[in-house]
Design an enzyme around this catalytic site. Structure first.
Site, PDB file in Angstrom:
ATOM      1  N   HIS A   1      37.569  96.628 -26.931  1.00 13.45           N
ATOM      2  CA  HIS A   1      37.308  97.480 -28.101  1.00 13.45           C
ATOM      3  C   HIS A   1      38.596  97.894 -28.808  1.00 13.45           C
ATOM      4  CE1 HIS A   1      37.968 100.983 -25.298  1.00 13.45           C
ATOM      5  NE2 HIS A   1      38.457 101.512 -26.394  1.00 13.45           N
TER       6      HIS A   1
ATOM      7  N   ASP B   1      34.132  95.011 -21.345  1.00 12.21           N
ATOM      8  CA  ASP B   1      35.172  95.537 -22.234  1.00 12.21           C
ATOM      9  C   ASP B   1      36.568  95.109 -21.765  1.00 12.21           C
ATOM     10  OD1 ASP B   1      36.427  96.940 -24.231  1.00 12.21           O
ATOM     11  OD2 ASP B   1      36.098  98.927 -23.355  1.00 12.21           O
TER      12      ASP B   1
ATOM     13  N   SER C   1      42.767 104.189 -24.193  1.00  9.20           N
ATOM     14  CA  SER C   1      41.964 102.973 -24.057  1.00  9.20           C
ATOM     15  C   SER C   1      42.800 101.764 -23.652  1.00  9.20           C
ATOM     16  CB  SER C   1      41.267 102.658 -25.380  1.00  9.20           C
ATOM     17  OG  SER C   1      40.138 103.459 -25.573  1.00  9.20           O
TER      18      SER C   1
END
Length: 259
Positions: free
Chosen positions: A66, A113, A210
């Protein structure tokens, strides 16, 4: 819900580990030295940090899928910094040559992910720059095991951002418990994810973390993926599970292709 902050010029667009949706210190953490976490990388857009990553070969890194979906395959302004505890300065910098998202990555729930990144040059290994091995496929971590996660994400849900690398220790939460907790928010926890944090909250990753590494005994066991809020009770962090067969094999397949 994803834990990413993507900044272009003076306009900040939040896509990642957000406060109410997908995903200074990591919340509840402390200052860290890059020499203690030499696999830690910073992905930058126009020289501004927006995601973490981990070095697995001198010119290959892994991060959350992402993190890079918003660039639409355009690597023009993307770079990766290694070997510095300070954000935006020092260490070594390489450009991103290719980005390989897992073909099953699902933006709706954050499943699969993971992205593998090929750099345009190899980093020179040393005290502050080292590769990290992957957790073996199908290896399970006992509930309660403590892991270390690092990054330059916000100290709290609404900031600020730190200048120096941060670290925090979080414990593994039973998968079934994590599924139960997030079912109350109508969120799906897939088997490609692993859950770390504390039921009482207080320690967690947050915006800007992230893609960063979750590490146990010198092995990469997870990538910062998503969560609701940051360090809130009953809302632990979700990480891409490196030991999952389809995650593990995809990373290894990419590495083999590059070599």
């Amino acid at each position: 819900m994803f834990r990413l902050v993507f900044t272009v010029a003076i306009i900040a667009l939040t896509y990642g580990r957000q406060i109410t949706d997908f995903g200074g210190r990591l919340v509840g953490g402390k200052d860290a030295e890059i020499e203690d976490h030499p696999y830690q990388l910073s992905i930058e857009f126009g020289n501004v940090h927006f995601c973490g990553a981990s070095l697995i070969r001198p010119k290959v890194a892994v991060t959350a899928a992402h993190c890079l979906e918003e660039v639409g395959g355009d690597n023009t302004y993307l770079s990766v910094r290694a070997g510095s505890s300070l954000v935006h300065e020092g260490g070594q910098v390489a450009n991103i040559l290719e980005i390989y998202d897992h073909p099953k990555f699902d933006t709706d729930i954050g499943d699969y992910d993971v992205s593998v990144i090929l750099l345009d040059q190899s980093f020179v290994l040393g005290a502050g720059v080292q590769t990290i091995p992957l957790q073996p496929v199908n290896e399970e971590i006992p509930t309660g095991t403590v892991a270390t996660v690092t990054g330059w994400g916000t100290l709290h849900e609404k900031g600020p951002y730190p200048d120096k690398l941060q670290q925090v220790q979080v414990a593994k939460i039973e998968f079934s418990k994590c599924v139960e907790l997030y079912s109350h928010h109508n969120r799906t926890v897939a088997d490609t994810m692993v859950c770390f944090g504390f039921i009482k909250g207080g320690k967690d990753t947050c915006e800007g973390d992230s893609g960063g590494p979750l590490v146990i005994n010198g092995m990469l066991v997870g990538l910062v993926s998503w969560g609701l809020g940051c360090a809130q009770p009953n809302q632990p962090g979700l990480y891409t599970k490196i030991s999952h067969p389809e995650i593990n094999s995809y990373i290894k397949k990419c590495v083999a292709k590059f070599e």
